[in-house]
Design an enzyme around this catalytic site. Structure first.
Site: not given
Length: 509
Positions: A104-105
């Protein structure tokens, strides 16, 4: 260490893949189709973790599926402990050949080059910043499991996230760990997926292999809408700023028509599935959670084309009778709006249709004696027909798919509503079903999802399209196979030289 892994592959063994941040298994499925062995996954969402196990351990005993289907937090479980739980007894750095996944970013702006480098030198560094540790944790798994190759996938914005090019910074760390890296942007519609989904892919190989990192050539052709080109250019701003750097790791994959077949369309993807119109009749749709316990058989309404045939006959995930997750949302206020919308219409057009329908109903009920705008009669009828969202603030909230184009990008927001993908068939007047969303992502009909409708939609929207993952997987398999061919050729030359040397010595003696 790496030689032993290669020898196992060269001697006929499978290439073992560990999927991190696996979701329901889009990357896993693409790699499995390319001939890789999926040995395990790490996924924190319980439904997605169960989905992964249900599909990739489907022929294993229940107790094995239970182990593989556990939700796991990558910040807590250590790589060695994970592999032990999965039943591997050999040294952890000998088990995994390929690591794949899409961290995830969140918190990229707080990570940066210094933090990414730190993890290569200090194994516990990721614990120092809980906000940005997921990417660091992926890199720690790489450091400790020492794969032959790896794949990282993410949204294009990771190339320009708060001024950071996360892919470029990650390549710097991977090079310090002994890998050759490159990254690019790929759109799934160029690889047989009936969806225009743009994603960043980073691929790396051990530097000892002395190979170039290549990405798959386009297999289909489409002239992408202008919005996709604009988003791509925004993502590539940091790359353009670094255009003349010798250390730049970005590579461009050419998009050339070259007589390629046209991209798979929404109608080609969905047209053979059973029509759904029961929701349009009173009492035709039951209330409550949508479960996947009722088989809807394929009909002869439309013969499956090439893409639909693949979805029904995907090796290991064949489906001969029908599908059990062809379920939709109950949205009775909006069916009439869906019917009036034209393909490509978005929320402003839908809102305009609704206002027109409201005015028509007012005249039908009240003739020339219209109720006052602030009267209960007026307001109740308005709320019954017109959606409450401001079209100026939510222009993209709704969209009716075009039958002759791939679908626009599916999002995890499907788990909350499906207005972003209204079915192109006005006679059905509905949003897409769970199975239709899976088809648009290129999940085969035999692939099953854990949970009810909303969790399934979320899993599908979060996934990497398996056919896109498969294109990347085939490229990696080809590269590793070439290493085997080059190694065999080198060994043959060495043996020939040894034989010649031996012959010369015999002659001299």
């Amino acid at each position: 260490m790496y030689k032993k892994k290669l020898e196992r592959f060269f001697n006929g063994g499978s290439l073992r893949v560990l999927d991190l941040f696996a979701g329901c298994g889009g990357i896993s499925l693409g790699f499995q189709l390319a001939g890789f062995e999926i040995i395990g996954a790490v996924e924190i969402d319980p439904d997605a973790a169960r989905t992964h196990a249900m599909n990739f351990c489907r022929h294993e005993p229940a107790e094995i599926r239970e182990i593989h289907g556990r939700a796991r937090d990558i910040t807590v479980i250590e790589p060695e402990d994970l592999l032990e739980e999965l039943g591997f007894t050999e040294s952890a750095d000998q088990v995994v050949d390929i690591i794949v996944g899409g961290p995830p970013c969140q918190a990229y702006t707080r990570v940066g080059r210094a933090k990414l480098r730190e993890v290569a030198e200090h194994p516990e560094a990721y614990k120092q910043d809980a906000r940005g540790n997921l990417y660091l944790r992926y890199l720690e798994y790489v450091r400790r499991l020492k794969p032959l190759a790896l794949v990282m996938e993410n949204v294009p914005d990771v190339l320009n996230y708060g001024g950071h090019n996360v892919a470029e910074e990650t390549c710097e760390v991977l090079e310090s760990l002994g890998y050759t890296c490159r990254y690019t942007l790929l759109n799934s519609s160029f690889y047989g997926v009936p969806q225009m989904r743009e994603r960043m892919f980073l691929v790396a190989y051990r530097e000892e292999f002395h190979v170039e990192v290549n990405f798959p050539d386009s297999e289909y052709w489409i002239d992408l809408p202008r919005g996709y080109h604009g988003s791509r250019q925004v993502a590539l701003k940091t790359v353009a700023a670094d255009l003349f750097s010798d250390t730049r790791h970005y590579v461009e994959v050419p998009r050339i028509a070259n007589n390629l077949p046209l991209a798979v369309t929404a109608q080609q993807a969905l047209g053979d599935l059973p029509s759904k119109v029961n929701h349009l009749t009173p009492g035709g749709m039951k209330r409550g959670a949508r479960r996947f316990d009722e088989l809807e058989e394929y009909t002869n309404e439309a013969e499956p084309g090439t893409y639909a045939y693949l979805m029904r006959n995907w090796p290991g995930f064949e489906s001969t009778k029908g599908v059990s997750d062809h379920v939709i949302r109950s949205l009775p206020r909006d069916y009439a709006i869906f019917r009036r919308m034209l393909p490509g219409d978005q929320y402003p057009q839908a809102y305009s249709h609704a206002r027109q329908m409201f005015e028509e109903e007012l005249r039908k009920r009240y003739g020339r004696k219209l109720p006052a705008v602030d009267s209960p009669e007026y307001q109740n009828l308005y709320n019954k027909i017109v959606p409450p969202y401001d079209p100026a603030k939510f222009p993209n909230k709704w969209r009716k798919m075009e039958p002759d184009q791939p679908a626009r990008t599916l999002m995890a927001h499907l788990g909350k509503d499906s207005y972003s993908h209204i079915h192109y068939d006005s006679q059905q007047a509905r949003t897409i079903s769970v199975r239709e969303a899976a088809r648009l992502q290129s999940f085969p009909d035999g692939f099953v999802f854990s949970g009810t409708m909303n969790p399934a939609f979320k899993q599908i929207g979060n996934a990497v399209p398996p056919l896109l993952a498969n294109a990347v997987a085939r490229s990696i398999f080809h590269t590793l196979t070439q290493i085997r061919a080059n190694t065999n050729a080198t060994q043959t030359r060495v043996e020939a030289v040894d034989t010649l040397r031996s012959d010369i010595l015999q002659a001299v003696l």
